[in-house]
Design an enzyme around this catalytic site. Structure first.
Site, mmCIF file in Angstrom:
data_model
loop_
_atom_site.group_PDB
_atom_site.id
_atom_site.type_symbol
_atom_site.label_atom_id
_atom_site.label_comp_id
_atom_site.label_asym_id
_atom_site.label_seq_id
_atom_site.Cartn_x
_atom_site.Cartn_y
_atom_site.Cartn_z
ATOM 1 N N LYS A 26 5.855 -16.206 17.929
ATOM 2 C CA LYS A 26 4.756 -15.537 18.609
ATOM 3 C C LYS A 26 3.669 -15.229 17.587
ATOM 4 O O LYS A 26 3.740 -14.268 16.828
ATOM 5 C CB LYS A 26 5.210 -14.234 19.282
ATOM 6 C CG LYS A 26 4.141 -13.710 20.275
ATOM 7 C CD LYS A 26 3.934 -12.216 20.206
ATOM 8 C CE LYS A 26 3.292 -11.662 19.014
ATOM 9 N NZ LYS A 26 1.807 -11.851 18.941
ATOM 10 N N GLU A 85 8.175 -7.358 7.020
ATOM 11 C CA GLU A 85 7.172 -7.342 5.961
ATOM 12 C C GLU A 85 6.010 -6.528 6.510
ATOM 13 O O GLU A 85 5.231 -7.006 7.338
ATOM 14 C CB GLU A 85 6.758 -8.772 5.609
ATOM 15 C CG GLU A 85 6.107 -8.879 4.236
ATOM 16 C CD GLU A 85 4.613 -8.633 4.290
ATOM 17 O OE1 GLU A 85 4.200 -7.487 4.005
ATOM 18 O OE2 GLU A 85 3.880 -9.562 4.624
ATOM 19 N N CYS A 123 -1.910 -7.711 3.003
ATOM 20 C CA CYS A 123 -1.001 -6.600 2.723
ATOM 21 C C CYS A 123 -0.795 -6.400 1.232
ATOM 22 O O CYS A 123 -0.373 -5.326 0.803
ATOM 23 C CB CYS A 123 0.339 -6.821 3.422
ATOM 24 S SG CYS A 123 1.129 -8.378 2.974
ATOM 25 N N GLU A 132 -4.133 1.749 4.548
ATOM 26 C CA GLU A 132 -4.413 0.367 4.171
ATOM 27 C C GLU A 132 -5.827 0.013 4.643
ATOM 28 O O GLU A 132 -6.091 -0.045 5.843
ATOM 29 C CB GLU A 132 -3.372 -0.551 4.811
ATOM 30 C CG GLU A 132 -3.245 -1.894 4.165
ATOM 31 C CD GLU A 132 -2.036 -2.667 4.649
ATOM 32 O OE1 GLU A 132 -1.576 -3.550 3.912
ATOM 33 O OE2 GLU A 132 -1.546 -2.393 5.755
#
Length: 483
Positions: free
Chosen positions: A182, A258, A292, A389
């Protein structure tokens, strides 16, 4: 570059289920937006929970045959996939740039990186070794074998629409697992074209199924509710990862996560400043900061902070903002309006709390989701961008006075994916690397990712590893046989 519909004619737009490209069960479609122009590139099938039974049945049925396929056969199919990716690198690079926004040069680099995962796991497919030994008592033999875990659900993000797919699909197939992929709703086209490449390389029908959807939550929940799915691998935010972990717990499905990062970039007083700035540009501006592993916090010794900040601001100011298809572009748009608003809010909040803008600091008045490469100094400890982030081209700089202070600040986060450190002192480099609570450390380098290395974090940054020898183990169970 003017993009015409004909340039996308070679890209499938349906769901890939049991080897067939088909519309969604309810007939809906999902628009794919070019973030540089805000134009609709095309539309793809929009899956709903009504599509889940067919996907599951195909994946489960194909698993028995694929898991029994000789490792050499699986290896050769993956090798052909690798070769096809290299041959079609320009097609994939353009597609990545169109739907994600990064400059073409970076998209080409992503294709190379993505292909390396396929090549690596083509080689690993024939090295799924077990063990054989005499029991300590001497009266028996102990045999262990590796077996594929089962049908897998693989959920990938939009920022690396090919590399994050191959990093999951390649080890799953090498291990003998079937897969339901997906991809992110913002960047489905790259994954769909990769599905066609897999089929052309000889991956049997049903071994890889691909579903695109504008509403992932109910589709994913329906998939995880079926105990025939035995593995979940997810790359994305920590918030979503927590929800998925809870869902996977219902059927005790194996998970790889992750998740988010908050990477510190440490520059010590003895660092080579020119090298540190070079590394900072890579660690911050690769993918426009939408990564990331992007450096999120720059912690610089007070004795060199002015020099480092001025040099970094000069380099950031020299970047060319534009569509990824335009010659000379070095920084593309952010993925969507929400991403741009988040970055702008974080910068404005930091400035309101006393931070100083050395360069950038705003969204340009133009079509597309652009934000200027930005350097901030004097960022206070209470600034939200130091705990969030950023996922954009913004470099906040803070200072420290001692090694201990730097390590304490670097570790003062719930995340632990990667950290970077620049110093000429080898003893310090090793001390700092040991003390940083992260899954990866870049010493005097701004890029750590490599298909042959284990990628992953600790704390709230995730579980498990992708890449290297460790990556395929996530898709294998160990069976012990007593003789």
């Amino acid at each position: 570059m003017k993009i015409t519909p004909e340039k996308l004619d070679h890209v499938p737009t349906g769901l890939l289920i049991d080897g067939d490209w088909r519309p969604s069960a309810q007939g809906g479609t999902l628009p794919v937006i070019d973030p540089a122009t805000e134009d609709v590139l095309t539309e793809v099938a929009d899956a709903t929970p009504a599509d889940v039974p067919a996907v599951l049945d195909a994946s489960v049925s194909a698993f028995d045959t694929w898991s029994a396929t000789a490792p050499r056969v699986r290896s050769e199919i993956l090798r052909r996939t690798y070769e096809s990716l290299i041959e079609r690198a320009d097609d994939f690079a353009l597609l990545i740039t169109l739907e994600m926004g990064k400059p073409l040069a970076e998209s080409r680099a992503e294709v190379t990186y993505a292909a390396e995962f396929v090549r690596w796991y083509a080689e690993e497919a024939v090295r799924l070794n077990g063990t054989y030994r005499i029991a300590p008592e001497g009266n028996a033999r102990q045999l262990t074998v590796k077996q594929p875990v089962g049908p897998c659900l693989l959920i990938t993000p939009w920022n690396f629409p090919l590399a994050m797919v191959t990093r999951k699909v390649a080890p799953a197939l090498a291990a003998g697992c079937s897969a339901i992929l997906k991809p992110a709703e913002q960047t489905p086209l790259t994954a769909l074209l990769f599905g066609q490449v897999l089929a052309d390389a000889g991956v049997p029908a049903g071994v890889v199924n691909i579903i695109t959807t504008s509403d992932p939550a109910p589709v994913v929940d329906a998939l995880l509710a079926d105990q025939r799915v035995r593995k979940l691998s997810f790359t994305g935010s920590t918030e979503v990862g927590r929800v998925l972990l809870a869902s996977a717990a219902r059927n005790v499905q194996r998970t790889s996560m992750e998740l988010g990062g908050n990477a510190p970039f440490l520059v010590f007083a003895d660092a080579d400043i020119d090298a540190a700035v070079d590394g900072a540009m890579l660690a911050k501006l690769r993918n426009g900061g939408e990564s990331c592993v992007a450096a999120n916090r720059f912690l610089v010794h007070e004795s060199v902070s002015d020099e480092f900040a001025a040099a970094l601001a000069k380099r950031m100011r020299e970047q060319r903002l534009g569509a990824g298809t335009d010659a000379g572009t070095t920084v593309g748009p952010l993925i969507d309006a929400a991403a741009r608003s988040k970055v702008d809010d974080l910068v404005r909040e930091a400035v309101d709390r006393g931070a100083r803008v050395l360069t950038g600091g705003q969204a340009p008045n133009r079509a597309g989701f652009f934000y200027e490469p930005t350097v901030l100094t004097g960022v206070g400890a209470d600034a939200r961008m130091l705990t969030t982030e950023i996922f954009g081209p913004v470099a906040p700089i803070s200072t420290f006075t001692s090694e201990e202070e730097a390590i304490t600040a670097a570790n003062a986060t719930e995340f632990g994916l990667v950290a970077y450190a620049y110093t000429r002192d080898l003893d310090r480099a090793l001390r700092v690397a040991d003390a940083l609570r992260t899954g990866m450390v870049g010493l005097n380098r701004g890029v750590v990712s490599n298909a042959a290395a284990p990628f992953g974090g600790v704390k709230q940054s995730g579980l498990g590893r992708e890449g290297g020898e460790a990556g395929i183990q996530e898709y294998l169970d160990t069976k012990y046989i007593a003789l």
